[in-house]
Write a protein that holds these residues in place. Structure first.
Motif, PDB file in Angstrom:
ATOM      1  N   LEU A  49      40.873  71.866  52.522  1.00  0.00           N
ATOM      2  CA  LEU A  49      40.823  71.624  53.972  1.00  0.00           C
ATOM      3  C   LEU A  49      42.076  70.880  54.445  1.00  0.00           C
ATOM      4  O   LEU A  49      42.593  71.145  55.536  1.00  0.00           O
ATOM      5  N   SER A  50      42.575  69.969  53.615  1.00  0.00           N
ATOM      6  CA  SER A  50      43.711  69.146  54.042  1.00  0.00           C
ATOM      7  C   SER A  50      44.962  69.990  54.278  1.00  0.00           C
ATOM      8  O   SER A  50      45.763  69.696  55.166  1.00  0.00           O
ATOM      9  N   LEU A  51      45.103  71.059  53.484  1.00  0.00           N
ATOM     10  CA  LEU A  51      46.273  71.914  53.676  1.00  0.00           C
ATOM     11  C   LEU A  51      46.197  72.614  55.037  1.00  0.00           C
ATOM     12  O   LEU A  51      47.205  72.764  55.736  1.00  0.00           O
ATOM     13  N   ILE A  52      44.980  73.023  55.401  1.00  0.00           N
ATOM     14  CA  ILE A  52      44.785  73.636  56.726  1.00  0.00           C
ATOM     15  C   ILE A  52      45.046  72.604  57.812  1.00  0.00           C
ATOM     16  O   ILE A  52      45.705  72.874  58.817  1.00  0.00           O
ATOM     17  N   GLN A  53      44.556  71.385  57.581  1.00  0.00           N
ATOM     18  CA  GLN A  53      44.705  70.344  58.606  1.00  0.00           C
ATOM     19  C   GLN A  53      46.172  70.004  58.862  1.00  0.00           C
ATOM     20  O   GLN A  53      46.578  69.833  60.008  1.00  0.00           O
ATOM     21  N   THR A  54      46.952  69.907  57.794  1.00  0.00           N
ATOM     22  CA  THR A  54      48.352  69.519  57.996  1.00  0.00           C
ATOM     23  C   THR A  54      49.222  70.705  58.399  1.00  0.00           C
ATOM     24  O   THR A  54      50.118  70.556  59.223  1.00  0.00           O
ATOM     25  N   SER A  55      48.913  71.891  57.845  1.00  0.00           N
ATOM     26  CA  SER A  55      49.785  73.044  58.098  1.00  0.00           C
ATOM     27  C   SER A  55      49.448  73.750  59.406  1.00  0.00           C
ATOM     28  O   SER A  55      50.341  74.084  60.180  1.00  0.00           O
ATOM     29  N   LEU A  56      48.166  73.985  59.648  1.00  0.00           N
ATOM     30  CA  LEU A  56      47.788  74.757  60.829  1.00  0.00           C
ATOM     31  C   LEU A  56      47.423  73.883  62.023  1.00  0.00           C
ATOM     32  O   LEU A  56      47.745  74.197  63.159  1.00  0.00           O
ATOM     33  N   LEU A  57      46.728  72.787  61.760  1.00  0.00           N
ATOM     34  CA  LEU A  57      46.300  71.941  62.876  1.00  0.00           C
ATOM     35  C   LEU A  57      47.350  70.893  63.240  1.00  0.00           C
ATOM     36  O   LEU A  57      47.223  70.209  64.250  1.00  0.00           O
ATOM     37  N   GLY A  58      48.358  70.754  62.397  1.00  0.00           N
ATOM     38  CA  GLY A  58      49.450  69.832  62.728  1.00  0.00           C
ATOM     39  C   GLY A  58      49.050  68.371  62.700  1.00  0.00           C
ATOM     40  O   GLY A  58      49.646  67.545  63.391  1.00  0.00           O
ATOM     41  N   ILE A  59      48.023  68.030  61.902  1.00  0.00           N
ATOM     42  CA  ILE A  59      47.598  66.628  61.834  1.00  0.00           C
ATOM     43  C   ILE A  59      48.630  65.850  61.020  1.00  0.00           C
ATOM     44  O   ILE A  59      48.906  66.172  59.866  1.00  0.00           O
ATOM     45  N   GLY A  60      49.220  64.841  61.632  1.00  0.00           N
ATOM     46  CA  GLY A  60      50.223  64.051  60.950  1.00  0.00           C
ATOM     47  C   GLY A  60      49.650  62.729  60.469  1.00  0.00           C
ATOM     48  O   GLY A  60      49.600  62.447  59.281  1.00  0.00           O
ATOM     49  N   GLU A  61      49.168  61.934  61.405  1.00  0.00           N
ATOM     50  CA  GLU A  61      48.630  60.613  61.070  1.00  0.00           C
ATOM     51  C   GLU A  61      47.120  60.727  60.955  1.00  0.00           C
ATOM     52  O   GLU A  61      46.451  61.149  61.904  1.00  0.00           O
TER      53      GLU A  61
END
Lengths: 326, 471
Positions: free
Chosen positions: B84-96
């Motif tokens: 899930l974290s890969l989706i969150q950082t790559s697709l959703l652009g979650i940084g912090e």
């Protein structure tokens, strides 16, 4: 599909190269430029510090007390005492430091500790981390001339966490109280030995607490630095005690990182060490920026006498760090 | 095909029309389930989501699941978070991933066992809090993934009911009773916990076993056990089921071996990183503790011992059901297997457990309730009502993430409300009243299930004994 999801996660968790971070700094006349890189969306902090005439620690020895469990029962009844696996937390400290680019770390027992402390000529720039409630009599007996005190005064930095600074020493199999231990290390009796733990307020410390994203709001065995000169208190506070305090002692320092053992305390400890903090540290400037790919920036360093640039990625959930000295 | 409804009125009316326009009952229930979850999603608690963020942080730092401290479970949930974290950082652009909420430090629930304030100690024990507020996109993406598992759990109960009873209406009722069960909603959408993930794997294992795919069934049960160890207690039942089903065919040993091979293979693959590092024990850290206040015999320590005793008592219960399943013919085996699962999990929860653990009872409870055993209705209602009360007890603190990141409600107002709810001394009474009531109601729900299942038998046995003595 569930199996695929789990296996994909296993690959992500175990394969290097998916999350990649890097940073560089370029020191020029009156200016430091930096570049931060990340393979995924993240946030970076660039923190410019000035340590004045003090030298930050660049190598660390972690003392793992071989007799920790044997005599713990003798002091277990005291307020706030927490029995812990110090080997585990020694390893955690080393790992947290490595994530922050601080890799000059070694661990050892009493013999190695005595060896490190005997070398007062190399004390400056060296740190010793004690996770135990006692020091061995080879280096400390509650006497001002003890090797550990001489080493600190010669420029070493003693990081103490989890228990009362200088409270006990172990001679052979028996544990002894050092009645004036706090005064010997800190100059006054100011350790929180009453069991107060949860902190409710923040110590701004000239912006350092926020700039370093400290977050361990716990003052168990922390210091009340109100009566001390030459010290830096930061982090969080309760009943006058600070979660982090660095106290100058001769040419060296004693740094107390308070709190019960957990990853929050480990993170704050690692920030203090990897960030190169000393009792003289002041924050010059800081940047907090969302980014992906490569980001660049610069700071004016004309007002800093001993500048240190600490760059880290992830904010409170730190994933990478690196310190650069001017 | 349904006639399109005339569209008019505001967006709310159009949304209601759109939902009512859905004709397939499963789809309609799923849409209602989604709407309810979207409505309560902002309540996702800060405590566990902070831990999930720490685990994601550790993965992103290259420390795996067990390098830096923070992950205390067997690996499966951590791996799911990793994906899930890969989706969150790559697709959703979650940084912090989150931020510190200074105002929250004022709440006495942050006090720990070191506190001299007894009420604060209790608050910390019953309702631990964190001052970290995780990013809303991080929370919501987690919620949405867990919602998919909720749907899967409900659908698997639907399939079990449809296959065993042959009655689609009962199956549909089962789907609704799982998906719309407040406890399931609380666990995934408010607690942000992964108990339903484990339940789905366990139900898939049972489903595959019924279909004769014993290798995959073993693999799925292994996944479930390595997500949360509770399903370990139903393993003897599953072996007994294989014996019952294949007795007389000469294939019992083959299928037991196939299931065991599936179980072992998945365990090997999932634990391989730790095996290669030479320390599998890190995956079972939840069984030990790295810190302890050995000077005090705390309520928690005593509770831990009692919990182990309760779990030990489950072994004979599990073996008793296994014996029954193995002895009976395959026609009865399905029902006995599911009944055994229900009673083992109900008995397991008799040691007071976090509300979310009761999720393990829900699919089996619903199976028999939807199949026509109305005596279980009280159990479902009480377990659900308790879940609602738990949300009420924690409602103010649960809004931390929304208050910090969206300003709704204002942080000051939320902290004032939380202060009145959780303040030490008399101020904590509202919290404890609701919290203890919630726990009591859920416990009564468990007892209601026990009474429904074993009450008559017990009464009959007692009256027989009494008759013998008087006669």
């Amino acid at each position: 599909m569930i199996i695929a999801l789990v296996l994909a996660g296993e690959l992500i968790a175990t394969q290097p190269g998916i999350y990649v971070y890097d940073a560089d700094a370029d020191w020029q006349d009156g200016l430091v430029g930096y570049e931060v890189r990340s393979s995924v969306n993240s946030v970076y902090d660039a923190v410019l510090l000035d340590n004045g005439d003090r030298v930050p620690v660049s190598e660390l020895f972690i003392y793992v007390d071989e007799h920790y469990h044997e005599s713990y029962g003798e002091i277990a009844h005291l307020p706030g005492m927490v029995h812990t696996d110090i080997r585990f937390y020694a390893e955690q400290a080393a790992r947290a430091l490595a994530v922050r680019g601080f890799t000059a770390v070694r661990t050892g027992g009493t013999a190695e500790l005595a060896e490190v402390l005997a070398d007062t000529g190399s004390a400056t720039g060296t740190g010793v981390l004690n996770l135990s409630y006692a020091l061995p009599s080879e280096v400390y007996t509650g006497d001002p001339g003890d090797p550990v005190l001489e080493w600190v005064h010669a420029g070493g930095t003693l990081y103490w966490t989890g228990y009362e600074v200088g409270g006990w020493y172990r001679d052979g199999g028996s544990l002894h109280r050092a009645e004036n231990g706090q005064e010997l290390f800190l100059g006054s009796a100011c350790v929180n030995t009453g069991g107060v733990s949860a902190a409710t307020g923040m110590i701004p410390a000239g912006g350092l607490t926020e700039a370093l994203h400290l977050y361990n709001a716990d003052v168990l065995f922390g210091l009340d630095v109100s009566g001390l000169d030459d010290c830096l208190a930061l982090g969080f506070t309760e009943a006058g005690y600070a979660s982090i305090a660095l106290v100058g002692a001769g040419d060296g320092a004693v740094a107390v990182i308070a709190g019960t053992p957990d990853f929050r305390r480990t993170d704050d400890l690692a920030q203090v060490i990897a960030g190169g903090l000393t009792p003289s540290t002041v924050l010059i400037d800081t940047e907090h920026v969302d980014f992906r790919g490569t980001a660049t920036g610069s700071f004016d360093i004309r007002d800093a006498s001993a500048p240190l640039l600490y760059i880290y990625v992830g904010g409170y959930y730190l994933t990478y760090g690196e310190a650069f000295r001017g | 095909m349904a006639e399109p409804r005339p569209s008019g009125g505001g967006p709310l009316r159009r949304a209601v029309d759109a939902v009512l326009g859905v004709r397939h009952p499963l789809l309609l229930i799923a849409v209602i389930g989604l709407i309810v979850r979207l409505a309560v999603m902002p309540l996702i608690g800060a405590y566990d989501s902070d831990y999930w963020a720490v685990i994601v942080r550790n993965l992103q730092a290259g420390e795996g699941l067990y390098g830096l401290e923070g992950y205390y479970y067997t690996p499966v949930w951590g791996y799911i978070l990793g994906a899930l974290s890969l989706i969150q950082t790559s697709l959703l652009g979650i940084g912090e991933l989150g931020t510190l909420v200074l105002e929250a430090l004022q709440l006495p629930a942050f006090s720990d066992s070191m506190s001299s304030d007894g009420t604060a100690q209790l608050l910390a024990a019953f309702f631990p809090m964190t001052a970290m507020a995780t990013d809303l996109a991080f929370n919501f993406s987690l919620n949405i993934m867990l919602f998919a598992f909720d749907i899967a759990a409900a659908y698997l109960v639907y399939r079990l009911l449809a296959e065993i009873t042959g009655d689609r209406r009962k199956a549909t009722a089962g789907f609704a009773l799982v998906l719309l069960c407040p406890l399931i909603i609380l666990t995934s959408s408010v607690d942000g916990m992964f108990d339903t993930v484990c339940v789905v794997m366990m139900l898939l294992g049972i489903m595959l076993l019924r279909r004769g795919d014993t290798f995959l069934a073993g693999a799925m049960i292994s996944l479930a056990v390595l997500t949360k160890f509770f399903p370990l207690f139903i393993c003897p039942l599953l072996i007994a089921y294989i014996i019952s089903r294949y007795r007389g065919t000469g294939e019992v040993v083959k299928h037991v071996l196939l299931a065991s091979a599936g179980f072992a293979l998945v365990a090997l693959v999932l634990l391989l990183p730790q095996i290669l590092e030479g320390d599998v024990t890190v995956c079972f850290r939840f069984l030990t503790d790295r810190i302890s206040s050995v000077d005090k015999i705390s309520l928690m320590q005593i509770g831990g011992v009692v919990r182990i005793l309760v779990y030990a008592a489950l072994v004979p219960l599990s073996l008793a059901f296994s014996y029954l399943i193995a002895r009976r013919g395959s026609a009865e085996a399905d029902s006995l297997l599911l009944k055994g699962c229900l009673m083992i999990f109900v008995a397991m929860m008799l040691f007071p457990s976090p509300a979310r653990y009761l999720v393990f009872t829900v699919p089996f409870l619903v199976f028999f309730l939807a199949a026509g055993d109305r005596r279980l209705r009280t159990g479902w209602i009480l377990i659900s009502a308790g879940a609602v009360l738990f949300v009420v007890a924690g409602c103010t603190a649960l809004l931390t993430n929304m208050a910090v990141h969206a300003g709704m409600p204002p942080l000051e107002a939320m902290m004032a409300a939380a202060g009145s709810m959780y303040a030490g001394g008399l101020g904590a009474i509202p919290f404890f009243t609701v919290y203890v009531s919630a726990a009591a109601v859920q416990y009564l729900g468990l007892l209601a299930v026990l009474r429904a299942e074993w009450g008559d038998t017990l009464r009959h046995r007692l009256s027989t004994i009494a008759r013998r003595r008087t006669g």
